[in-house]
Design an enzyme around this catalytic site. Structure first.
Site, mmCIF file in Angstrom:
data_model
loop_
_atom_site.group_PDB
_atom_site.id
_atom_site.type_symbol
_atom_site.label_atom_id
_atom_site.label_comp_id
_atom_site.label_asym_id
_atom_site.label_seq_id
_atom_site.Cartn_x
_atom_site.Cartn_y
_atom_site.Cartn_z
ATOM 1 N N LYS B 53 0.962 -1.022 0.128
ATOM 2 C CA LYS B 53 0.013 -0.007 -0.058
ATOM 3 C C LYS B 53 0.675 1.219 -0.071
ATOM 4 O O LYS B 53 0.506 2.441 -0.518
ATOM 5 C CB LYS B 53 -0.987 0.096 1.105
ATOM 6 C CG LYS B 53 -2.198 -1.264 1.251
ATOM 7 C CD LYS B 53 -3.283 -0.656 0.631
ATOM 8 C CE LYS B 53 -4.281 -1.857 0.749
ATOM 9 N NZ LYS B 53 -5.668 -1.329 0.045
ATOM 10 N N SER B 78 -8.398 2.752 8.108
ATOM 11 C CA SER B 78 -7.770 2.714 9.287
ATOM 12 C C SER B 78 -6.637 1.613 9.373
ATOM 13 O O SER B 78 -6.021 1.002 10.448
ATOM 14 C CB SER B 78 -8.626 2.542 10.641
ATOM 15 O OG SER B 78 -9.602 1.515 10.288
#
Lengths: 314, 314
Positions: B53, B78
């Protein structure tokens, strides 16, 4: 073979090259920041059988002459050395006999058998183990390969530090110490390849006979190991002690809580699954920050054979 | 920016080069033997923040113009994307705002805060989350960086496959699929760098809307995820679906038990601590042996952010 020297480490490196991995050297910004030093981790948990022990076993097996190779090898380690010797012997097509005490961990025995070794069970006492080994040496003509006092095993273990020093100049190298095979092999490698690099051996407080031995200049063997580092419960060998003493190695003692905290850092920050016996070296560096601050420090991650079933709840 | 293409992946690779790691490619004889194929694992669990990511988030942050960079970025993840965006923004000196629902895992939030992001708490509903994001975009002029539909995020995720194909010719690449950012980015990389390489996306049976969408040619969004792969519970994005469909990607569905078994293999055999969402790709290869037999297969190990406390009994 007399006491091994740097030439034997070089010979071992050439001998094991077709069989062993040249393991990578890993780094971590987070751990560098924690230690205040530049850490270079030699990833021996990525070695074959998951531990540096393959180096020494492989050197011992491939150093046999044809006649010896036909008769086979024997040892009494049910841990990483047993698996390492089994795999090395399989690679040469040599028979391997492993004497195991009642109550040894079934998973480890299964691994040794999977590599094609023959298991010989005996009672738990050292006397029973030695008698069984002697009987096998005599009846089969098999050669005993001791896990850490065999000179070829020591020379083989030294190849890890040799590889590390070839890619990275270092101010210090820190290795875990149990019987002292890795420590004494590393001493030989440093003496020949980088004499100004300091050698530290990291030892669990619950089996700190190497620290005691180096402190009083005489090998201490009277202790009962009490540590989670199952690879470091062995007693420092006589030849290993002499080599460490002659080299001026320093011992650093850490408790198991610090070792577990260091293992958790390696797991979560480096994503490397190492066993507690590996983590003791990082624990020593973090516990003795002042000794390593600002330096280039090599740490040998000795193995990764964790019993996942014992650790993982799922 | 319109739909991203191969050029955007190349641009992303150049843009993130000063900030992201070129992760290693790992192999394992044991796993090759199990799969009957030659497996090449792209170790994105060793990427910064422990997941691929970081590539997409980094590309999005460094593609901002000066004006945008002064106003900051916002997202509502989150998980790994939140941490990735926070670290990327910190690298550029840009403010990062992360909208988090009540009940999010405290450890993950602490990591995001440690990278310097500002947390904004909201109710658990999607409506509350979107309202909070919209409010932050408006009041601060911050730019929304969606975890997987943002074109720059997609292009950034494609750089993992680009690196993999640069060092290893492959017959197939298998990646995990949740929202589809990695899958669609990989499709772009393959299309430009190695068009004859097949693309497979591996998906948990408990969140198999990508398989359903590709099967019926229309994006399916009506499902309730039920899988241990917490990184793969998101709903396939519209742009991600279109890119996967246009590329002819195939979906492979595996159940959680197979994924856990594959994770255990990666832990014990490769000594790499990956999260369940990573292991789904190896599980797919092992469950569809016939599709990969004798081939060179790339597998992207997407991340290593396991909650050790939840897994380890000690």
């Amino acid at each position: 073979m007399t006491d091994p020297g740097f030439d034997d480490v070089l010979a071992a490196a050439a001998r094991i090259a077709p069989h062993a991995h040249v393991t990578p050297v890993l780094t971590s910004r987070t751990l560098d920041a924690l230690a205040g030093a530049s850490l270079h981790f030699k990833a021996e948990h990525l070695q074959r059988i998951g531990a540096f022990k393959f180096r020494g076993a492989c050197n011992a097996v491939w150093a046999l002459d044809e006649d010896e190779a036909r008769r086979g090898v024997v040892t009494h380690s049910s841990g990483n050395h047993g698996a390492a010797l089994a795999l090395a012997a399989k690679g040469r097509g040599t028979a391997c006999h492993v004497v195991v005490p009642e109550g040894a961990v079934p998973g480890k025995l299964a691994a040794i058998e999977a590599y094609g070794a023959t298991l010989h069970r005996c009672a738990r006492t050292i006397a029973a183990r030695e008698a069984m080994c002697a009987a096998l040496q005599q009846s089969l003509g098999a050669r005993l390969v001791h896990p850490y006092t065999d000179p070829r095993v020591i020379a083989g273990q030294g190849t890890a530090a040799l590889e590390l020093l070839a890619v990275q100049p270092l101010d210090a190298i820190v290795v875990p110490v149990g019987g002292g095979g890795l420590g004494s092999g590393t001493a030989l490698a440093i003496a020949g390849a980088s004499p100004r690099t300091k050698l530290y051996v990291a030892e669990p407080a619950g089996a700190a006979e190497t620290a005691a031995s180096l402190a009083c200049g005489k090998r201490v063997t009277d202790f009962t190991p009490d540590t989670i580092c199952d690879g470091l419960r062995g007693t420092l060998g006589a030849i290993n002690f002499e080599l460490l003493k002659a080299h001026g190695a320093k011992a650093l003692v850490v408790d198991d809580a610090a070792t577990l905290a260091a293992m958790r850092l390696i797991w979560t920050r480096m994503k490397q699954l190492v066993e507690p016996s590996s983590a003791v070296a990082l624990a020593a560096v973090l516990a003795h920050r002042e000794a390593f601050e600002g330096q280039r420090v090599g740490i040998i991650l000795s193995g990764g054979n964790v019993d996942i079933n014992a650790l993982v709840a799922a």
